[in-house]
Write a protein that holds these residues in place. Structure first.
Motif, short mmCIF file in Angstrom:
data_model
loop_
_atom_site.label_atom_id
_atom_site.label_comp_id
_atom_site.label_asym_id
_atom_site.label_seq_id
_atom_site.Cartn_x
_atom_site.Cartn_y
_atom_site.Cartn_z
N PHE A 1 0.80 -1.22 0.00
CA PHE A 1 0.00 0.00 0.00
C PHE A 1 0.84 1.26 0.00
N ILE A 2 2.11 1.13 0.27
CA ILE A 2 2.97 2.31 0.34
C ILE A 2 2.88 3.19 -0.92
N PRO A 3 2.89 2.60 -2.11
CA PRO A 3 2.81 3.48 -3.30
C PRO A 3 1.53 4.30 -3.30
N VAL A 4 0.43 3.70 -2.90
CA VAL A 4 -0.85 4.40 -2.93
C VAL A 4 -0.80 5.63 -2.05
N VAL A 5 -0.14 5.46 -0.95
CA VAL A 5 -0.13 6.47 0.09
C VAL A 5 0.84 7.62 -0.21
N SER A 6 1.84 7.33 -1.04
CA SER A 6 2.87 8.35 -1.30
C SER A 6 2.33 9.46 -2.18
N SER A 7 2.97 10.61 -2.09
CA SER A 7 2.53 11.73 -2.91
C SER A 7 3.06 11.56 -4.33
N TRP A 8 2.31 12.07 -5.28
CA TRP A 8 2.72 11.95 -6.67
C TRP A 8 4.01 12.72 -6.98
N VAL A 9 4.31 13.75 -6.19
CA VAL A 9 5.57 14.45 -6.44
C VAL A 9 6.72 13.49 -6.25
N ALA A 10 6.73 12.80 -5.12
CA ALA A 10 7.79 11.84 -4.83
C ALA A 10 7.78 10.71 -5.86
N VAL A 11 6.61 10.14 -6.10
CA VAL A 11 6.52 8.99 -7.00
C VAL A 11 6.93 9.34 -8.42
N SER A 12 6.54 10.49 -8.91
CA SER A 12 6.89 10.80 -10.30
C SER A 12 8.37 11.03 -10.43
N LEU A 13 8.99 11.57 -9.40
CA LEU A 13 10.43 11.76 -9.44
C LEU A 13 11.11 10.40 -9.59
N ILE A 14 10.69 9.46 -8.78
CA ILE A 14 11.26 8.12 -8.85
C ILE A 14 11.04 7.50 -10.22
N TRP A 15 9.80 7.55 -10.69
CA TRP A 15 9.51 6.90 -11.97
C TRP A 15 10.17 7.60 -13.14
N LYS A 16 10.34 8.90 -13.03
CA LYS A 16 11.09 9.59 -14.07
C LYS A 16 12.50 9.01 -14.12
N GLY A 17 13.05 8.72 -12.94
CA GLY A 17 14.36 8.12 -12.88
C GLY A 17 14.36 6.69 -13.40
N LEU A 18 13.37 5.91 -13.00
CA LEU A 18 13.30 4.52 -13.44
C LEU A 18 13.14 4.43 -14.95
N LEU A 19 12.40 5.40 -15.50
CA LEU A 19 12.12 5.34 -16.94
C LEU A 19 13.16 6.07 -17.78
N ASN A 20 14.20 6.54 -17.12
CA ASN A 20 15.23 7.24 -17.87
C ASN A 20 15.81 6.32 -18.94
N PRO A 21 15.82 6.76 -20.21
CA PRO A 21 16.23 5.87 -21.29
C PRO A 21 17.66 5.34 -21.16
N LYS A 22 18.54 6.15 -20.54
CA LYS A 22 19.92 5.70 -20.47
C LYS A 22 20.25 5.03 -19.15
N PHE A 23 19.90 5.66 -18.05
CA PHE A 23 20.32 5.14 -16.76
C PHE A 23 19.23 4.47 -15.95
N GLY A 24 17.99 4.58 -16.43
CA GLY A 24 16.90 4.04 -15.63
C GLY A 24 16.95 2.53 -15.54
N MET A 25 16.42 2.03 -14.42
CA MET A 25 16.52 0.59 -14.20
C MET A 25 15.66 -0.23 -15.14
N ILE A 26 14.59 0.37 -15.62
CA ILE A 26 13.73 -0.39 -16.54
C ILE A 26 14.53 -0.74 -17.79
N ASN A 27 15.12 0.26 -18.40
CA ASN A 27 15.88 -0.01 -19.62
C ASN A 27 17.14 -0.80 -19.37
N GLN A 28 17.74 -0.59 -18.20
CA GLN A 28 18.94 -1.36 -17.89
C GLN A 28 18.56 -2.83 -17.75
#
Lengths: 289, 272, 407
Positions: free
Chosen positions: A106-133
């Motif tokens: 439930f932690i993601p639900v509870v977190s604010s979108w400011v924090a979450v979008s920052l993280i996901w912007k990082g995860l989705l980063n085409p070069k360094f993000g963990m998704i693409n890696q």
């Protein structure tokens, strides 16, 4: 008996009714009136008849925001319910430490979108993000996600599903917990395997919860805004522009309150139609005890 | 075979949990970094320097303590009021029959579909005419009506057998007593579930507090977080600290609520 | 008895005093988030000099500022005085929401000559009436990392550089393996209309859109091609950092950004840096961002408000603090005040480049529906950046939009 009855109906309904009229109905009617004006908040409104509606239906920005919203709803909601159901089934078990998992999911639900979008912007980063890696480990070259018009919406959907599935989990868990254990045990004695058991017994029994979850999720998905606003601001090149973002921009960025009011009324109608359809389906699928 | 499945399930659950918790850990670690460390790419989980100065900064330089108090106060009052009001309304829908009942319910439901943006400005003008700008009344009252709550409780009450009501009524109880002494206690799950969502909605509410407050002393946490972002640049280390301060209370409430109510349910045999 | 009498008298005087004290609101965005203390110092000094006036500061973040302001007007709670930027000033003045100050200027024997930069002062008048005092101005210049230039053996940028010079230097300074790029210039509306001016183009001429002329197309190409030729990082290569952070990290040899970054760069850059006038092409062009302090049309205490406005924008203390803390620049023309700033040892050393830039200042043509218009332009610029459209096609769309608005 009738008289007493009436008095109680009033007592129970009154608080909501008062709040409803003052804080929902009055502003609603006011904004409907506004949709026929060109009010920019600071000065007095001028009546412009249906100009706002004409502008809307001839605006390619409006239609593309409709399209993107539909794209979002019809993909994110089923995903959320699907994963939410899996999570609910997983946390419906009884062992020591199960609360840890319920909390964690439930932690993601509870977190604010400011924090979450920052993280996901990082995860989705085409070069360094963990998704693409991670994808490159599997030999796949990941797309540019939020920077690519064809992939940006998928990035938003991904992040939203991740954040919302815990929400669905809680609602569905409530339903699961109400399922009578005896019924389940009886069926397992009957020789039914767990898959069949789920489909034929559990699912119908929790159908009120599934209906509730999909209704809430759909209504909220039509109003998707914060994550789009924070992650992409409707870009790149308008690829993630959705209805509420379009309304917000017009109301609060351009101060076109009249036009924004018209837009929101149309959005409301769309949601109404979809909900009526879902309502019809409720009568077909939902089982009340 | 069974043990094997069990292990797979556990592993699956743990990995999912890791996927959920990791971003939160990330926010915490960023909040403990000095500004320069946040600019590192590829990003490191824990920088060499661990500092609490970000937390100190947000409480000293910005009135985060005040924001925290306001959020707590407004949310608490809102949640409690909503639980009472929504459940009472839902009771009327679930138990009574009256003229226009279905119409009224549908109308209530429709309000859930209204994007807040549409009513926000007229709502402000109404509040202003009451003189409630920059007051707790202005922050709380307009947000008290919750169709979602009515919906949720009605669903729960409709699944609660009438036999309980009936036996109490025969015994001479009035409807209020039936409501407070029987129906509510039997639906602790619904109360717990709703309070979580009500809390979250109120806690994270952004647009309304923005419009209805001008005095910084009346602002809530989300506004505070937004205040950490200036016109040109954002200080992610500060924002992360603010984000942590915003997330922790909700987390506590959630863990408390779900442990107490969701979970072992006393199965009164008449249910299901 | 005596004590009681004293207490009563004091109490009476105090209440009389506070009763007589007038409160003036002042709403601001530029002080958020790093300069609220600086502003408070100015407020304290003002209140000391004017004990019968209290200032109520209302700081609001930029994103929320105009929404807030609009709502306050709608609800009749608008602040007595507030900060406003040039683009919004035009709309607010046109809507009749501001109070002209010519009458008070006359009463107080105030003359703007010798105090404010004429251009800045005139910018905030409309229809022959003066609405406020310019509080600050800022502009965009070319920042460069001296260490990187030295390492690559490239000459520092000169004030007469053209786009070609920047291009050539950037090529030499780029080292992709090290993740270092030669230059960075944002591809968005404000940069665009400036490079348009640098190429002697214009957005509107004689009542028609001229943005899609050859000059306009080439200006856009200049912005977009830098990525194509690898002298500027693409969005993916930026990896989520903004250009100023990249510069601080030593990954950009040159960056086009605003002078409001002075204090941040001073604090965070561990290399030597300086500024230069931005290169032009057919001519020189630079931004002129000005903020003013204006008075609402419904304030009750116009004289007191005026006093505050004048103090904030012209007092020596305010100017000094702005210089010291790097909080934009005061729009004053007083040489005596400017001199110490220009000659002090804080970075950047070449401060006179700021004032040199202003000679080519380009002010955007503000049209009705300004906010929506900039978004349309940015969307088209994005399409070109992403390779979805040609520069000509994108600018044709923008021209159409302009002509629609002008009708």
């Amino acid at each position: 008996m009738q008289k007493k009855h009436k008095k109680y109906v009033l007592i129970f309904l009154l608080p909501s009714l008062i709040l409803f009229v003052i804080f929902q109905i009055v502003p609603l009617i006011w904004s409907f009136a506004l949709s026929f004006t060109d009010w920019n908040i600071r000065t007095d409104p001028n009546f412009v008849f249906v100009d706002n509606y004409i502008k809307m239906f001839t605006s390619s920005d409006f239609w593309s925001s409709c399209l993107h919203t539909l794209q979002y709803v019809f993909i994110e909601v089923p995903l959320v319910i699907f994963f939410g159901m899996i999570l609910a089934l997983l946390v419906n078990q009884k062992f020591k430490g199960i609360s840890f998992f319920r909390g964690a999911y439930f932690i993601p639900v509870v977190s604010s979108w400011v924090a979450v979008s920052l993280i996901w912007k990082g995860l989705l980063n085409p070069k360094f993000g963990m998704i693409n890696q991670g994808l490159s480990v599997l030999g796949i070259q990941g797309p540019s996600w939020l920077f690519d018009p064809s992939w940006a919406m998928w990035g938003v959907i991904l992040a939203s599903t991740w954040k919302d599935m815990g929400f669905a989990m809680v609602l569905l868990l409530g339903g699961l917990q109400n399922v009578d254990k005896q019924l389940l045990e009886a069926s397992s004695l009957d020789g039914a395997n767990s898959w069949k058991r789920f489909w034929k017994i559990t699912l119908p029994l929790i159908s009120p919860s599934v209906f509730l979850t999909s209704m809430i999720s759909a209504i909220s998905a039509f109003q998707v805004f914060e994550q789009v606003w924070v992650m992409t601001e409707g870009g790149p090149a308008g690829a993630t522009s959705v209805l509420v973002e379009h309304i917000y921009k017009n109301a609060f960025k351009y101060s076109q309150m009249g036009y924004a009011a018209a837009l929101s009324w149309v959005l409301m109608l769309i949601i109404l139609v979809i909900s009526l359809i879902q309502n019809k389906l409720e009568k077909k699928w939902v089982v009340y005890s | 075979m069974k043990k094997f499945t069990k292990i797979i399930i556990i592993i699956l659950m743990i990995s999912i949990a890791a996927g959920m918790i990791f971003p939160f850990l990330w926010t915490v670690s960023t909040s403990l970094k000095p500004k320069k460390a946040t600019l590192q790419y590829p990003p490191e989980l824990f920088s060499e320097e661990i500092t609490f100065e970000n937390y100190i900064t947000i409480f000293e330089k910005y009135p985060f303590g005040r924001f925290l108090f306001n959020s707590c106060f407004v949310t608490l009052i809102t949640v409690i009021s909503q639980i009472i009001i929504c459940s009472m309304t839902a009771f009327a829908f679930a138990r009574f029959n009256f003229k226009f009942k279905n119409l009224l319910f549908t109308v209530f439901l429709i309000t859930m579909m209204i994007p807040f943006q549409v009513t926000a400005i007229p709502l402000y003008l109404i509040i202003r005419s009451f003189g409630w700008v920059d007051t707790y009344l202005g922050l709380i009252l307009p947000r008290l009506f919750s169709a979602f709550g009515i919906f949720l409780f009605r669903q729960a009450f409709m699944s609660t057998s009438r036999e309980f009501d009936e036996s109490a009524l025969i015994d001479g109880a009035n409807y209020l007593q039936v409501f407070f002494k029987i129906i509510l206690p039997m639906n602790k799950t619904a109360i717990a579930t709703f309070s979580i969502f009500s809390f979250m909605d109120s806690w994270n509410s952004y647009i309304w507090p923005l419009i209805v407050t001008t005095n910084q002393n009346m602002m809530t946490l989300p506004l505070g977080l937004s205040a950490l972002q200036g016109r040109w640049s954002t200080q992610w280390n500060l924002v992360s600290a603010g984000a942590v301060v915003s997330i922790v209370p909700i987390l506590i409430v959630y863990l408390f609520a779900q442990k107490k109510f969701i979970g072992s349910m006393s199965s009164a045999g008449l249910k299901g | 008895m005596r004590k009681l009498f004293t207490v009563l008298t004091v109490g009476f005087l105090v209440s009389l005093f506070s009763f007589a004290a007038v409160t003036i609101d002042y709403m601001t965005f530029s002080a958020v988030p790093s300069h609220e203390e600086t502003l408070q110092e100015i407020v304290n000094a003002f209140e000391k000099e004017n004990p019968d006036i209290r200032i109520n500061v209302i700081p609001v973040a930029w994103e929320d500022y105009f929404l807030k302001l609009s709502t306050m007007y709608a609800g009749n709670t608008q602040p007595d005085t507030f900060e406003i930027n040039y683009e919004n000033f035009v709309e607010y003045a046109a809507d009749g929401l501001l109070s002209p100050i010519d009458d008070i200027n006359k009463k107080m024997n105030f003359s703007s000559e010798k105090i404010f930069y004429d251009k800045a002062y005139r910018g905030f008048s409309s229809d022959g009436k003066q609405y406020g005092f310019p509080a600050s101005f800022s502009t965009v210049v070319l920042f460069y990392n001296k260490d990187l230039f030295d390492a690559a053996g490239v000459e520092y940028p000169k004030s007469d550089w053209s786009w070609i010079d920047e291009f050539e230097a950037a090529k030499l300074l780029t080292d992709e393996d090290q993740m270092i790029w030669g230059t960075y210039q944002p591809i968005q509306f404000w940069e665009y209309y400036k490079v348009l001016a640098q190429n002697s183009g214009s957005m509107i001429k004689d009542g028609k859109a001229t943005i899609n002329s050859t000059a306009g197309v080439n200006a856009l190409k200049w912005l977009v091609d830098k990525i194509k030729y690898n002298i500027m990082p693409s969005t993916e290569e930026e990896a989520g950092l903004n250009s100023e952070d990249l510069f601080v990290n030593g990954q950009l040899a040159m960056v086009h950004t605003g002078i409001w970054f002075f204090s941040q760069f001073r604090e965070e850059c561990d290399f030597d840096w300086d500024i230069q006038v931005e290169p032009g092409m057919a001519s020189k062009g630079a931004h002129y961002f000005a903020n003013a302090v204006v008075m609402s049309n419904r304030t009750n205490n116009r004289d007191a408000a005026w006093k505050w406005m004048k103090f904030l924008t012209t007092s020596e203390l305010a100017a000094k603090l702005r210089f010291e803390k790097g909080w934009e620049l005061p729009a004053i023309s007083d040489e005596a005040l400017l001199k110490p700033y220009l000659n002090d040892n804080s970075l950047p050393l070449n401060k006179k480049a700021i004032f040199e830039s202003l000679e080519g200042a380009a002010v955007p043509p503000v049209i009705r529906g300004w906010g929506a218009f900039t978004d349309v332009v940015n969307k088209e610029l994005d399409s070109v950046k992403l390779g979805l459209k040609s520069a000509q096609a994108a600018l044709d769309v923008v021209a159409e939009e302009i002509n629609k608005q002008l009708k």
